[in-house]
Design a protein around this motif. Structure first.
Motif, mmCIF file in Angstrom:
data_model
loop_
_atom_site.group_PDB
_atom_site.id
_atom_site.type_symbol
_atom_site.label_atom_id
_atom_site.label_comp_id
_atom_site.label_asym_id
_atom_site.label_seq_id
_atom_site.Cartn_x
_atom_site.Cartn_y
_atom_site.Cartn_z
ATOM 1 N N CYS A 8 1.508 2.094 -5.224
ATOM 2 C CA CYS A 8 2.107 2.363 -3.910
ATOM 3 C C CYS A 8 1.774 3.759 -3.409
ATOM 4 C CB CYS A 8 3.626 2.275 -4.003
ATOM 5 S SG CYS A 8 4.230 0.602 -4.241
ATOM 6 N N ALA A 9 1.667 3.883 -2.094
ATOM 7 C CA ALA A 9 1.591 5.195 -1.447
ATOM 8 C C ALA A 9 2.850 5.363 -0.618
ATOM 9 C CB ALA A 9 0.367 5.269 -0.549
ATOM 10 N N ILE A 10 3.568 6.458 -0.826
ATOM 11 C CA ILE A 10 4.673 6.822 0.067
ATOM 12 C C ILE A 10 4.162 7.983 0.906
ATOM 13 C CG2 ILE A 10 6.986 7.835 0.238
ATOM 14 C CD1 ILE A 10 7.758 6.428 -2.348
ATOM 15 N N VAL A 11 4.163 7.791 2.220
ATOM 16 C CA VAL A 11 3.622 8.818 3.115
ATOM 17 C C VAL A 11 4.782 9.564 3.768
ATOM 18 C CG1 VAL A 11 2.058 9.288 5.033
ATOM 19 C CG2 VAL A 11 1.645 7.298 3.543
ATOM 20 N N GLU A 30 -7.917 7.051 1.906
ATOM 21 C CA GLU A 30 -7.393 6.941 0.525
ATOM 22 C C GLU A 30 -6.039 6.212 0.538
ATOM 23 O OE1 GLU A 30 -5.385 10.077 -2.495
ATOM 24 O OE2 GLU A 30 -7.325 10.729 -1.713
ATOM 25 N N ILE A 31 -5.175 6.587 1.467
ATOM 26 C CA ILE A 31 -3.853 5.951 1.576
ATOM 27 C C ILE A 31 -4.004 4.458 1.851
ATOM 28 C CG2 ILE A 31 -1.808 5.781 3.084
ATOM 29 C CD1 ILE A 31 -1.967 8.926 3.276
ATOM 30 N N ASP A 32 -4.906 4.110 2.778
ATOM 31 C CA ASP A 32 -5.082 2.707 3.161
ATOM 32 C C ASP A 32 -5.617 1.823 2.033
ATOM 33 O OD1 ASP A 32 -4.033 2.943 5.705
ATOM 34 O OD2 ASP A 32 -5.962 3.297 6.679
ATOM 35 N N HIS A 33 -6.125 2.433 0.963
ATOM 36 C CA HIS A 33 -6.614 1.649 -0.177
ATOM 37 C C HIS A 33 -5.502 1.319 -1.174
ATOM 38 C CE1 HIS A 33 -10.827 2.749 1.029
ATOM 39 N NE2 HIS A 33 -10.923 1.459 0.730
ATOM 40 N N SER A 34 -4.292 1.817 -0.947
ATOM 41 C CA SER A 34 -3.175 1.532 -1.867
ATOM 42 C C SER A 34 -2.732 0.088 -1.703
ATOM 43 C CB SER A 34 -1.999 2.459 -1.572
ATOM 44 O OG SER A 34 -2.455 3.779 -1.438
ATOM 45 N N SER A 35 -2.107 -0.471 -2.751
ATOM 46 C CA SER A 35 -1.715 -1.883 -2.628
ATOM 47 C C SER A 35 -0.476 -2.056 -1.754
ATOM 48 C CB SER A 35 -1.536 -2.544 -3.999
ATOM 49 O OG SER A 35 -0.859 -1.717 -4.892
ATOM 50 N N CYS A 36 0.435 -1.063 -1.709
ATOM 51 C CA CYS A 36 1.572 -1.103 -0.779
ATOM 52 C C CYS A 36 1.722 0.283 -0.167
ATOM 53 C CB CYS A 36 2.869 -1.453 -1.486
ATOM 54 S SG CYS A 36 3.070 -3.206 -1.839
ATOM 55 N N ILE A 37 1.843 0.337 1.141
ATOM 56 C CA ILE A 37 1.948 1.628 1.826
ATOM 57 C C ILE A 37 3.301 1.715 2.517
ATOM 58 C CG2 ILE A 37 0.922 3.118 3.589
ATOM 59 C CD1 ILE A 37 -1.685 1.207 2.818
ATOM 60 N N HIS A 52 -3.762 3.924 8.572
ATOM 61 C CA HIS A 52 -3.216 3.113 9.670
ATOM 62 C C HIS A 52 -2.455 1.879 9.198
ATOM 63 C CE1 HIS A 52 -6.978 0.886 9.030
ATOM 64 N NE2 HIS A 52 -6.357 -0.146 9.586
ATOM 65 N N VAL A 53 -2.493 1.592 7.888
ATOM 66 C CA VAL A 53 -1.805 0.402 7.383
ATOM 67 C C VAL A 53 -0.361 0.771 7.010
ATOM 68 C CG1 VAL A 53 -1.816 -1.392 5.594
ATOM 69 C CG2 VAL A 53 -3.992 -0.447 6.430
ATOM 70 N N THR A 54 0.598 -0.090 7.379
ATOM 71 C CA THR A 54 1.997 0.106 6.952
ATOM 72 C C THR A 54 2.497 -1.212 6.414
ATOM 73 O OG1 THR A 54 2.314 1.634 8.807
ATOM 74 C CG2 THR A 54 4.298 0.872 7.657
ATOM 75 N N MET A 55 2.877 -1.246 5.154
ATOM 76 C CA MET A 55 3.404 -2.496 4.595
ATOM 77 C C MET A 55 4.922 -2.519 4.589
ATOM 78 S SD MET A 55 0.608 -3.258 1.719
ATOM 79 C CE MET A 55 -1.109 -3.255 2.187
ATOM 80 N N VAL A 56 5.527 -1.365 4.262
ATOM 81 C CA VAL A 56 6.994 -1.287 4.262
ATOM 82 C C VAL A 56 7.386 -0.037 5.051
ATOM 83 C CG1 VAL A 56 9.099 -1.267 2.858
ATOM 84 C CG2 VAL A 56 6.986 -2.213 1.893
ATOM 85 N N CYS A 88 7.299 -0.913 -7.359
ATOM 86 C CA CYS A 88 5.930 -0.439 -7.605
ATOM 87 C C CYS A 88 5.651 -0.179 -9.078
ATOM 88 C CB CYS A 88 5.677 0.867 -6.852
ATOM 89 S SG CYS A 88 6.064 0.786 -5.088
ATOM 90 N N TYR A 89 4.429 -0.456 -9.485
ATOM 91 C CA TYR A 89 3.998 -0.126 -10.845
ATOM 92 C C TYR A 89 3.783 1.393 -10.939
ATOM 93 C CZ TYR A 89 1.035 0.292 -14.973
ATOM 94 O OH TYR A 89 0.518 0.676 -16.183
ATOM 95 N N SER A 90 3.176 1.967 -9.888
ATOM 96 C CA SER A 90 2.994 3.424 -9.846
ATOM 97 C C SER A 90 3.107 3.877 -8.394
ATOM 98 C CB SER A 90 1.633 3.825 -10.427
ATOM 99 O OG SER A 90 0.599 3.299 -9.613
#
Length: 238
Positions: A13-16, A30-37, A54-58, A162-164
């Motif tokens: 996961c990426a937390i922005v 780099e952020i957009d390549h995370s599995s959950c953003i 530009h991707v937002t999952m949660v 998240c796993y990480s």
């Protein structure tokens, strides 16, 4: 509103953060390549893609930020219909008996945008987040006159899902005391308040403030047990 409990199963996961620290970081790709953003409140991506992606999952949203999303509902609930919204707030605002002012706003939103995925935190979940604060800090949130931040709710949710976790743009609890620290606005998407000033005002507010600095100490503690890294700026978690 979604009737079933939220189930998220994320790998990396990426937390922005909404912090001005994100400005000029150029980590969007780099952020957009995370599995959950994960993003917070009304932090925009449009116009800031190079730095924040530009991707937002949660998107975890405070009850006080719901009106800000509703200023641009087509963007948040139509264009971003793949995003899962988790809205937190006190029972008085989220109650479902017709008197919950924020719940009513969200209900109208779902009527207008049926594909919007909106979840609201239960009273039990809110109490749980308070209990974690008390356990970690020894302070009763209500008695200490403070409100938990959206970052706090995001962390607790993400640690379950998240796993990480890679956290971008969040400063640590001693950052504002370090020599020659980078002065930035409180939010990357608006000029104005200085981040460190804002943190200090909140930390010492007798009531109604967020304990941002205290929360960061707790996040550092969690990072010793979970797979959590902080960059831009980098933290060394001892």
């Amino acid at each position: 509103m979604a009737a079933c409990p939220l189930q998220l199963d994320c790998g990396h996961c990426a937390i922005v953060s909404n912090s001005g620290q994100m400005a000029g970081q150029k980590v969007g790709e780099e952020i957009d390549h995370s599995s959950c953003i994960w993003r917070m409140n009304n932090a925009p991506t449009k116009g800031f893609e190079e730095d924040v992606g530009h991707v937002t999952m949660v998107r975890v949203v405070s009850h006080t930020s719901v009106p800000l999303l509703l200023k641009n509902p087509d963007y948040f609930f139509k264009e971003a219909s793949a995003t899962v919204y988790v809205v937190w707030g006190p029972f008085r605002n989220m109650r479902k008996d017709g008197n919950g002012i924020v719940y009513n706003m969200l209900k109208k939103t779902v009527d207008k945008y049926p594909s919007a995925q909106i979840y609201v935190t239960t009273e039990q979940r809110m109490s749980y987040c308070d209990a974690v604060f008390k356990e970690e800090t020894g302070k009763d949130r209500v008695q200490s006159g403070s409100y938990l931040s959206t970052g706090w709710f995001t962390f607790i949710l993400a640690m379950d899902a998240c796993y990480s976790i890679h956290v971008y743009g969040m400063i640590n609890d001693t950052y504002c005391k370090t020599e020659g620290y980078r002065k930035v606005p409180y939010h990357y998407y608006e000029q104005g308040k200085d981040e460190c000033n804002e943190y200090l005002v909140h930390e010492h507010a007798p009531h109604g403030g967020h304990r941002f600095i205290t929360e960061k100490k707790v996040f550092a503690k969690w990072a010793e047990k979970h797979r959590i890294v902080f960059t831009h700026p980098n933290w060394t978690v001892s």
